[in-house]
Design a protein around this motif. Structure first.
Motif, PDB file in Angstrom:
ATOM      1  N   ILE A   1       0.867  -1.175   0.000  1.00  0.00           N
ATOM      2  CA  ILE A   1       0.000   0.000   0.000  1.00  0.00           C
ATOM      3  C   ILE A   1       0.902   1.223   0.000  1.00  0.00           C
ATOM      4  O   ILE A   1       1.747   1.378   0.876  1.00  0.00           O
ATOM      5  CB  ILE A   1      -0.924   0.028   1.230  1.00  0.00           C
ATOM      6  N   ASN A   2       0.724   2.080  -0.997  1.00  0.00           N
ATOM      7  CA  ASN A   2       1.528   3.295  -1.088  1.00  0.00           C
ATOM      8  C   ASN A   2       0.608   4.501  -1.114  1.00  0.00           C
ATOM      9  O   ASN A   2      -0.301   4.586  -1.946  1.00  0.00           O
ATOM     10  CB  ASN A   2       2.402   3.292  -2.344  1.00  0.00           C
ATOM     11  N   ALA A   3       0.826   5.434  -0.190  1.00  0.00           N
ATOM     12  CA  ALA A   3       0.037   6.663  -0.127  1.00  0.00           C
ATOM     13  C   ALA A   3       0.836   7.806  -0.733  1.00  0.00           C
ATOM     14  O   ALA A   3       1.928   8.125  -0.259  1.00  0.00           O
ATOM     15  CB  ALA A   3      -0.335   6.984   1.321  1.00  0.00           C
ATOM     16  N   GLU A   4       0.302   8.394  -1.788  1.00  0.00           N
ATOM     17  CA  GLU A   4       0.897   9.591  -2.382  1.00  0.00           C
ATOM     18  C   GLU A   4       0.278  10.810  -1.722  1.00  0.00           C
ATOM     19  O   GLU A   4      -0.949  10.935  -1.651  1.00  0.00           O
ATOM     20  CB  GLU A   4       0.648   9.631  -3.891  1.00  0.00           C
ATOM     21  N   LEU A   5       1.104  11.726  -1.229  1.00  0.00           N
ATOM     22  CA  LEU A   5       0.612  12.895  -0.532  1.00  0.00           C
ATOM     23  C   LEU A   5       0.341  14.048  -1.501  1.00  0.00           C
ATOM     24  O   LEU A   5       0.825  14.067  -2.633  1.00  0.00           O
ATOM     25  CB  LEU A   5       1.627  13.328   0.528  1.00  0.00           C
ATOM     26  N   LYS A   6      -0.458  14.998  -1.033  1.00  0.00           N
ATOM     27  CA  LYS A   6      -0.756  16.182  -1.840  1.00  0.00           C
ATOM     28  C   LYS A   6       0.536  16.935  -2.142  1.00  0.00           C
ATOM     29  O   LYS A   6       1.449  17.002  -1.318  1.00  0.00           O
ATOM     30  CB  LYS A   6      -1.720  17.093  -1.087  1.00  0.00           C
ATOM     31  N   LYS A   7       0.605  17.490  -3.340  1.00  0.00           N
ATOM     32  CA  LYS A   7       1.790  18.223  -3.777  1.00  0.00           C
ATOM     33  C   LYS A   7       1.543  19.727  -3.643  1.00  0.00           C
ATOM     34  O   LYS A   7       0.502  20.226  -4.080  1.00  0.00           O
ATOM     35  CB  LYS A   7       2.114  17.892  -5.243  1.00  0.00           C
ATOM     36  N   PRO A   8       2.469  20.484  -3.065  1.00  0.00           N
ATOM     37  CA  PRO A   8       2.262  21.936  -2.919  1.00  0.00           C
ATOM     38  C   PRO A   8       1.972  22.646  -4.234  1.00  0.00           C
ATOM     39  O   PRO A   8       1.209  23.612  -4.262  1.00  0.00           O
ATOM     40  CB  PRO A   8       3.590  22.418  -2.314  1.00  0.00           C
ATOM     41  N   ILE A   9       2.546  22.152  -5.324  1.00  0.00           N
ATOM     42  CA  ILE A   9       2.388  22.840  -6.606  1.00  0.00           C
ATOM     43  C   ILE A   9       1.014  22.616  -7.214  1.00  0.00           C
ATOM     44  O   ILE A   9       0.541  23.393  -8.041  1.00  0.00           O
ATOM     45  CB  ILE A   9       3.504  22.396  -7.579  1.00  0.00           C
TER      46      ILE A   9
ATOM     47  N   ASP B   1      -4.542  22.827  -3.240  1.00  0.00           N
ATOM     48  CA  ASP B   1      -5.187  24.121  -3.066  1.00  0.00           C
ATOM     49  C   ASP B   1      -4.280  25.067  -2.287  1.00  0.00           C
ATOM     50  O   ASP B   1      -3.541  24.656  -1.382  1.00  0.00           O
ATOM     51  CB  ASP B   1      -6.510  23.953  -2.313  1.00  0.00           C
ATOM     52  N   ALA B   2      -4.367  26.348  -2.609  1.00  0.00           N
ATOM     53  CA  ALA B   2      -3.593  27.337  -1.860  1.00  0.00           C
ATOM     54  C   ALA B   2      -4.019  27.346  -0.400  1.00  0.00           C
ATOM     55  O   ALA B   2      -3.190  27.486   0.508  1.00  0.00           O
ATOM     56  CB  ALA B   2      -3.773  28.715  -2.480  1.00  0.00           C
ATOM     57  N   LEU B   3      -5.321  27.201  -0.164  1.00  0.00           N
ATOM     58  CA  LEU B   3      -5.847  27.103   1.197  1.00  0.00           C
ATOM     59  C   LEU B   3      -6.908  26.025   1.225  1.00  0.00           C
ATOM     60  O   LEU B   3      -7.814  26.001   0.384  1.00  0.00           O
ATOM     61  CB  LEU B   3      -6.451  28.437   1.653  1.00  0.00           C
ATOM     62  N   PHE B   4      -6.804  25.123   2.183  1.00  0.00           N
ATOM     63  CA  PHE B   4      -7.813  24.084   2.370  1.00  0.00           C
ATOM     64  C   PHE B   4      -8.088  23.954   3.858  1.00  0.00           C
ATOM     65  O   PHE B   4      -7.155  23.911   4.674  1.00  0.00           O
ATOM     66  CB  PHE B   4      -7.324  22.742   1.804  1.00  0.00           C
ATOM     67  N   VAL B   5      -9.371  23.923   4.218  1.00  0.00           N
ATOM     68  CA  VAL B   5      -9.780  23.761   5.611  1.00  0.00           C
ATOM     69  C   VAL B   5     -10.847  22.682   5.678  1.00  0.00           C
ATOM     70  O   VAL B   5     -11.825  22.726   4.916  1.00  0.00           O
ATOM     71  CB  VAL B   5     -10.326  25.078   6.207  1.00  0.00           C
ATOM     72  N   ASN B   6     -10.641  21.720   6.550  1.00  0.00           N
ATOM     73  CA  ASN B   6     -11.638  20.680   6.796  1.00  0.00           C
ATOM     74  C   ASN B   6     -11.911  20.636   8.302  1.00  0.00           C
ATOM     75  O   ASN B   6     -10.995  20.426   9.103  1.00  0.00           O
ATOM     76  CB  ASN B   6     -11.135  19.319   6.320  1.00  0.00           C
ATOM     77  N   LEU B   7     -13.169  20.856   8.673  1.00  0.00           N
ATOM     78  CA  LEU B   7     -13.596  20.775  10.069  1.00  0.00           C
ATOM     79  C   LEU B   7     -14.543  19.601  10.225  1.00  0.00           C
ATOM     80  O   LEU B   7     -15.435  19.400   9.388  1.00  0.00           O
ATOM     81  CB  LEU B   7     -14.292  22.069  10.500  1.00  0.00           C
ATOM     82  N   TYR B   8     -14.360  18.832  11.295  1.00  0.00           N
ATOM     83  CA  TYR B   8     -15.122  17.601  11.499  1.00  0.00           C
ATOM     84  C   TYR B   8     -15.534  17.494  12.961  1.00  0.00           C
ATOM     85  O   TYR B   8     -14.735  17.789  13.869  1.00  0.00           O
ATOM     86  CB  TYR B   8     -14.249  16.405  11.110  1.00  0.00           C
TER      87      TYR B   8
ATOM     88  N   ARG C   1     -15.843  21.561   4.217  1.00  0.00           N
ATOM     89  CA  ARG C   1     -14.585  21.707   3.489  1.00  0.00           C
ATOM     90  C   ARG C   1     -14.616  23.038   2.757  1.00  0.00           C
ATOM     91  O   ARG C   1     -15.577  23.357   2.059  1.00  0.00           O
ATOM     92  CB  ARG C   1     -14.381  20.569   2.493  1.00  0.00           C
ATOM     93  N   PHE C   2     -13.552  23.806   2.922  1.00  0.00           N
ATOM     94  CA  PHE C   2     -13.428  25.098   2.255  1.00  0.00           C
ATOM     95  C   PHE C   2     -12.059  25.167   1.608  1.00  0.00           C
ATOM     96  O   PHE C   2     -11.053  24.788   2.218  1.00  0.00           O
ATOM     97  CB  PHE C   2     -13.583  26.251   3.257  1.00  0.00           C
ATOM     98  N   LYS C   3     -12.014  25.647   0.372  1.00  0.00           N
ATOM     99  CA  LYS C   3     -10.725  25.718  -0.318  1.00  0.00           C
ATOM    100  C   LYS C   3     -10.679  26.923  -1.244  1.00  0.00           C
ATOM    101  O   LYS C   3     -11.702  27.393  -1.758  1.00  0.00           O
ATOM    102  CB  LYS C   3     -10.462  24.434  -1.108  1.00  0.00           C
ATOM    103  N   ILE C   4      -9.472  27.420  -1.412  1.00  0.00           N
ATOM    104  CA  ILE C   4      -9.184  28.474  -2.384  1.00  0.00           C
ATOM    105  C   ILE C   4      -8.099  27.936  -3.299  1.00  0.00           C
ATOM    106  O   ILE C   4      -7.029  27.531  -2.831  1.00  0.00           O
ATOM    107  CB  ILE C   4      -8.714  29.765  -1.691  1.00  0.00           C
ATOM    108  N   ASN C   5      -8.374  27.903  -4.594  1.00  0.00           N
ATOM    109  CA  ASN C   5      -7.427  27.301  -5.527  1.00  0.00           C
ATOM    110  C   ASN C   5      -6.161  28.115  -5.684  1.00  0.00           C
ATOM    111  O   ASN C   5      -5.059  27.592  -5.698  1.00  0.00           O
ATOM    112  CB  ASN C   5      -8.075  27.088  -6.895  1.00  0.00           C
ATOM    113  N   LYS C   6      -6.301  29.432  -5.790  1.00  0.00           N
ATOM    114  CA  LYS C   6      -5.131  30.282  -5.984  1.00  0.00           C
ATOM    115  C   LYS C   6      -5.316  31.566  -5.187  1.00  0.00           C
ATOM    116  O   LYS C   6      -6.415  32.116  -5.100  1.00  0.00           O
ATOM    117  CB  LYS C   6      -4.931  30.640  -7.464  1.00  0.00           C
ATOM    118  N   PHE C   7      -4.214  32.026  -4.598  1.00  0.00           N
ATOM    119  CA  PHE C   7      -4.232  33.320  -3.938  1.00  0.00           C
ATOM    120  C   PHE C   7      -4.091  34.428  -4.986  1.00  0.00           C
ATOM    121  O   PHE C   7      -3.342  34.298  -5.950  1.00  0.00           O
ATOM    122  CB  PHE C   7      -3.081  33.440  -2.938  1.00  0.00           C
ATOM    123  N   LYS C   8      -4.803  35.485  -4.751  1.00  0.00           N
ATOM    124  CA  LYS C   8      -4.687  36.638  -5.655  1.00  0.00           C
ATOM    125  C   LYS C   8      -3.413  37.420  -5.333  1.00  0.00           C
ATOM    126  O   LYS C   8      -3.030  37.543  -4.182  1.00  0.00           O
ATOM    127  CB  LYS C   8      -5.907  37.554  -5.502  1.00  0.00           C
ATOM    128  N   ASN C   9      -2.795  37.945  -6.371  1.00  0.00           N
ATOM    129  CA  ASN C   9      -1.586  38.742  -6.164  1.00  0.00           C
ATOM    130  C   ASN C   9      -1.935  40.092  -5.533  1.00  0.00           C
ATOM    131  O   ASN C   9      -2.979  40.661  -5.790  1.00  0.00           O
ATOM    132  CB  ASN C   9      -0.873  38.960  -7.505  1.00  0.00           C
TER     133      ASN C   9
END
Length: 749
Positions: free
Chosen positions: A222-230, A233-240, A741-749
């Motif tokens: 079993i191999n788990a691939e982790l999320k890549k920074p590139i 999401d720029a911001l991801f929040v999960n509350l449970y 779940r809340f996410k922002i794909n890209k931060f604005k410049n």
């Protein structure tokens, strides 16, 4: 031997080829939206030169002037042929064969994909599949997957144990981005230390895996691939939050530092501080716990020069308290005032991965991995103390290329492992250092259309296991369209960490008996097993909808095994196998898209697992012979790209399971020979408001099934009959949860 290893490592460096075509293959999922298509065939017409797209739909294929027609195909999609006049980059979208002239039918991307073209029996579980359940950590990520069995390890720790092919997790090589991670001291609780939101995908391989990742796997990998920074999401929040008053938060912060550097900060925290005793036995049904888990991830990518690099830094602190409701660690720790337990773990990890793809010869790849960790667990169970500190170093260097053309691929490399263990078991100290150096060579033949195979061998020299050879072989043949007939065999060898892997025994009154035979680890010899497997996968189209049927059979034959003998209720014994021990596993699975946006999966599993104990040959305890699994998933179409609602339900039925013998116990502490049957139902509903925000709510064990008397001798926990390990089903009953779940794909410049 050193000269042979050098030749194997350097041989691919001598290969020469020319030119390349690069590209990305896409599929349309809804209203013109496209996503990458992994596992598509890309090959030159009338040749056997071809490749398969990766998880991002990307491919690179060698080019020669005599090549002109590039064929792109995938099961369930129209095969396209492109005219190519020279090296170039392309992007191409495949059209589903279910699309008719009169009616537009959108193709759903499968959340779990069975790979038709690999020699190994591998499936890829995407993040979409993980979102079908609460998926708070990796041990809870397999609830919707029929190939992995999930159960509680005991009645007090709340730890979930997974099995593959009927064998527990120590027989599975569990890796994070192909670096072995759940092993040694982390074997019991390590899966709960990997948050589900960090995971991008999970690759599950049944049977013997590749020799590249090591010699220890026996049941699978079993191999788990982790999320890549590139790409994350720029911001991801999960509350449970759960009805048990379990609370969790996950946050991801990713940013691009420069043109080539990206970084991410991943923070996970969970807390449970409510005591529950639904069955009124005086013990908590689940532990109190607090966990903080922080990872900083750096990614470097230079596509022009072919370099890719990852650096990971992680810190974990996990604290658990369990036992009687009246237990107070400040006054009752290691006393007979009340039975209680604390399990406190602190862990540091650092890992680095370096990859190089030759821009001129893209089939030549050089990779290196390096990881160090320190895992320290301080714990006690009643009056039983168990402390362990495990320091580990792992490194791997590998090189891959082709021989002549892309039909013939080779991979070779070396790896080194170092493990230092310090254990305090009751009043006894155990300390040892394990180290090994190994080299591997793997050859893969692939003609894409009909046949491919992977043959590998590795040689290792271990300071305790000695010098040994590990062969492994996989083959796939496609007798007709949309089919894959596979066979595999291989050998695995491992040293059993008997205390770390069986920590539930400390939450009993059993005495520990080790039959020392002069072996290298705890006086025992290493475990050795052969695994043989056959499988068949057939895709089909029925009434304009896609589906597949998969059947497999695997046999694990132990040549030596550390037998964990629970058959005397007053003790637990560890000894080397004398006789037969085998695990036979049969599984049949159907997946079908019944109608638009409605998917159905059904599976049946049959186990025949027996071990020669001192008393007689017996079925493995607490392993159901029969299991039935069903999962349904439906999502409404919604507006634009947004799905308004998602519905998921999973049903599990487990047949009877054998209890280890309790006939020698007093009558009030005896159990029947077999457990009752168990059936559970989990469900989740997700409301998607936008591409940035969604909420979900669901329930586990909705039918409120509960095991009667999960703890034997709960009325006298310091007596000679106390045992918390006879667990075959849920203890707490129904549990409901909700989250967002809340996410922002890209931060604005």
């Amino acid at each position: 031997m050193q000269k042979i290893g050098l030749i194997l490592f350097m041989f691919p460096l001598l290969l020469i080829a020319q030119g390349k075509v690069e590209g990305k293959i896409l599929e349309e999922v809804a209203n013109g939206k496209t996503v990458p298509l992994a596992g598509a065939n890309v090959y030159w017409l009338n040749t056997s030169v071809g490749v398969i797209t990766d998880n991002n739909g990307v491919f690179t294929i060698p080019y020669k002037s005599e090549y002109s027609k590039l064929v792109i195909s995938y099961v369930g999609y129209k095969t396209d042929t492109l005219t190519i006049t020279g090296p170039r980059k392309i992007t191409h979208k495949l059209e589903s064969t279910s699309t008719l002239d009169e009616v537009t039918i959108t193709a759903n991307k499968q959340a779990t994909t069975k790979l038709y073209l690999k020699a190994e029996n591998t499936m890829v579980v995407s993040s979409d599949e993980l979102l079908k359940a609460a998926c708070c950590n990796l041990s809870e990520s397999f609830e919707t997957n029929p190939s992995i069995d999930v159960n509680f390890a005991d009645a007090v720790s709340g730890t979930r144990q997974i099995k593959m092919l009927g064998l527990t997790s120590p027989y599975i090589l569990i890796a994070t981005e192909n670096i072995p991670s759940v092993r040694g001291a982390s074997q019991a609780y390590g899966l709960s230390f990997i948050p589900g939101t960090w995971v991008e995908s999970i690759q599950i391989t049944k049977g013997m895996g590749s020799v590249v990742n090591g010699y220890e796997s026996i049941a699978g990998q079993i191999n788990a691939e982790l999320k890549k920074p590139i790409t994350d999401d720029a911001l991801f929040v999960n509350l449970y939050g759960a009805s048990s008053e379990r609370l969790e938060v996950n946050t991801h912060f990713n940013t691009k530092v420069s043109d080539r550097w990206s970084t991410g900060l991943y923070v996970h925290g969970n807390r449970h501080n409510k005591k529950h005793d639904v069955n009124n036995d005086g013990f908590m049904d689940m532990p109190l716990y607090n966990q903080i888990n922080i990872m900083n991830r750096w990614q470097y990518l230079d596509m022009e020069k072919g370099f890719a690099t990852f650096f990971n830094f992680r810190y974990l602190n996990d604290e658990k308290q369990t036992g009687e409701l009246s237990f107070d660690p400040d006054t009752d720790k290691l006393t007979t005032n009340a039975w209680g337990s604390e399990i406190n773990t602190e862990r540091f990890d650092f890992s680095a991965k370096f990859g190089y793809v030759n821009p001129e010869l893209p089939w030549q790849n050089l990779g290196a991995q390096f990881a160090v960790s320190n895992h320290k667990q301080d714990s006690y169970f009643g009056l039983n103390i168990y402390d362990i500190e495990h320091s580990s170093v792992y490194s791997n260097v590998n090189y891959s290329s082709i021989i002549g053309d892309s039909r013939n691929k080779v991979k070779t490399g070396v790896n080194f492992t170092y493990d230092k263990y310090d254990e305090l078991v009751l009043a006894n100290s155990y300390a040892r250092i394990d180290n090994s150096v190994g080299a591997f060579f793997e050859y893969a033949y692939d003609n894409l259309e009909k046949l491919n195979l992977t043959a590998g061998v590795r040689v290792d020299n271990h300071n305790r296991l000695g010098f040994f050879v590990t062969p492994r072989f996989h083959i796939r043949y496609s007798p007709w369209e949309k089919s894959a007939l596979r066979g595999s065999f291989g050998r695995g060898k491992r040293s059993a960490n008997i205390f770390a892997e069986n920590q539930g025994m400390f939450a009993t009154s059993r005495t520990i008996n080790i039959e020392n035979v002069g072996g290298g680890i705890y006086g025992l010899d290493p475990e050795i097993a052969w695994n043989y497997g056959v499988s068949f996968l057939q895709g089909f189209n029925l009434l304009g909808k896609k589906g597949d049927v998969a059947v497999d059979f695997y046999k694990t034959d132990f040549k030596n095994q550390i037998v964990v003998d629970w058959e005397n209720p007053q003790e637990i014994s560890f000894y080397n196998l004398e006789g037969d021990s085998f695990a036979n596993s049969f599984q049949a699975e159907l997946s079908y898209n019944v109608f638009t946006n409605f998917d159905l999966r059904l599976a049946y599993k049959l186990y025949d697992i027996k071990t020669q104990y001192k008393s007689s040959k017996l079925e493995r305890p607490l392993t159901p012979k029969h299991r039935f699994f069903a999962n349904v998933f439906y999502q409404t179409k919604g507006h634009g790209f947004i799905k308004k609602w998602k519905f998921d339900a999973t049903f599990n039925w487990l047949g009877t399971q054998r209890f280890s013998f309790t006939t020698a116990s007093p009558e009030q502490y005896r159990l029947s020979e077999y457990t009752p049957e168990v059936a559970t139902l989990n469900a989740q509903v997700t409301k998607v408001f936008s591409s940035k925000f969604e909420v979900y709510f669901g329930g586990e064990n909705i039918t409120n099934v509960r095991q009667n008397m999960p703890i034997i001798g709960a009325d006298n926990p310091f007596g000679s009959n106390f045992d918390t390990t006879f667990v075959y089903g849920p203890i707490f009953g129904s549990m409901y949860y909700a989250g967002l779940r809340f996410k922002i794909n890209k931060f604005k410049n």
